[in-house]
Write an enzyme that holds these catalytic residues in place. Structure first.
Site, PDB file in Angstrom:
ATOM      1  N   GLN A 115       3.238   8.059  -5.232  1.00 17.16           N
ATOM      2  CA  GLN A 115       4.180   7.123  -4.629  1.00 17.16           C
ATOM      3  C   GLN A 115       4.225   5.802  -5.395  1.00 17.16           C
ATOM      4  O   GLN A 115       4.466   4.750  -4.827  1.00 17.16           O
ATOM      5  CB  GLN A 115       3.794   6.879  -3.169  1.00 17.16           C
ATOM      6  N   ARG A 161       0.834  -1.199   0.000  1.00 14.85           N
ATOM      7  CA  ARG A 161       0.000   0.000   0.000  1.00 14.85           C
ATOM      8  C   ARG A 161       0.865   1.243   0.000  1.00 14.85           C
ATOM      9  O   ARG A 161       1.885   1.301   0.676  1.00 14.85           O
ATOM     10  CB  ARG A 161      -0.898   0.041   1.235  1.00 14.85           C
ATOM     11  N   THR A 162       0.436   2.232  -0.774  1.00 15.64           N
ATOM     12  CA  THR A 162       0.959   3.580  -0.662  1.00 15.64           C
ATOM     13  C   THR A 162      -0.231   4.501  -0.514  1.00 15.64           C
ATOM     14  O   THR A 162      -1.366   4.141  -0.854  1.00 15.64           O
ATOM     15  CB  THR A 162       1.787   4.012  -1.893  1.00 15.64           C
ATOM     16  N   SER A 163       0.020   5.698   0.007  1.00 18.23           N
ATOM     17  CA  SER A 163      -1.072   6.627   0.274  1.00 18.23           C
ATOM     18  C   SER A 163      -1.557   7.356  -0.963  1.00 18.23           C
ATOM     19  O   SER A 163      -2.729   7.674  -1.075  1.00 18.23           O
ATOM     20  CB  SER A 163      -0.639   7.657   1.325  1.00 18.23           C
ATOM     21  N   THR A 164      -0.665   7.656  -1.884  1.00 16.90           N
ATOM     22  CA  THR A 164      -1.045   8.459  -3.039  1.00 16.90           C
ATOM     23  C   THR A 164      -0.493   7.875  -4.325  1.00 16.90           C
ATOM     24  O   THR A 164       0.456   7.085  -4.321  1.00 16.90           O
ATOM     25  CB  THR A 164      -0.510   9.903  -2.917  1.00 16.90           C
TER      26      THR A 164
END
Length: 189
Positions: A13, A7-10
């Protein structure tokens, strides 16, 4: 079976997400669930991964902060995995791999989860201090009120007979913003 979660936030990324996927594949994960989502929002792929794992499987992540937003949240996930007979493996925890199948692994995970939560809280504290300082110096104005900038358009569309829902969709703003724009129409105060 080893099941990975990345997972990345945005979307910015993307390289970080690709690196996680690469590391999870290299660790032998037969299936990898990936998403770009904030840790505080809903995470559909994490839910899918949790539903997918079966007894004897191991959920694998590269770092704790990719999985959980706090120590309590982490232990909720570990408890849910335990109930299914699934362990958790963190590939990069202080340079070591940790697996919750052992008591030592659980202890190390707990210690590092506490440090990760402390680090996040300190970062948020520094961020608040920076914003307060910038506001005091007149350098921080916050986000532009985009819905207010579209108030005239909202009133025009309403005068043309559009519904509030249609206006909100056309302008990319919330229905509440449309109602506010209509309430504050010139001559209605």
């Amino acid at each position: 079976m080893l099941v990975g979660y990345a997972r990345t936030s945005t979307a910015e990324q993307a390289a970080g997400l690709e690196a996680q996927q690469r590391d999870l594949s290299a660790a032998g994960c037969g299936r990898v669930f990936s998403e770009q989502a904030s840790s505080v929002g809903s995470r559909a792929e994490l839910v899918r991964a949790m539903d997918f794992v079966r007894e004897g499987d191991t959920l694998v992540v590269t770092k704790i902060d990719r999985l959980a937003r706090s120590t309590i949240h982490l232990w909720d996930i570990v408890r849910d995995l335990d109930m299914k007979g699934v362990s958790l493996r963190v590939l990069n925890l202080g340079g070591e791999m940790v697996d919750t199948r052992s008591a030592t692994g659980r202890l190390i995970l707990n210690i590092f989860a506490g440090f990760a939560q402390f680090e996040r809280e300190m970062m948020l504290e520094r961020q608040k201090e920076g914003i307060a300082k910038a506001k005091a110096e007149g350098r921080y104005t916050g986000r532009k009120p985009s819905a207010r900038l579209k108030a005239d358009d909202a009133r025009r569309l309403h005068a043309e007979g559009k519904t509030v829902t249609e206006i909100a969709k056309a302008l990319g703003i919330g229905r509440a913003s449309v109602y506010r724009a209509l309430e504050t129409a010139p001559g209605t105060a």
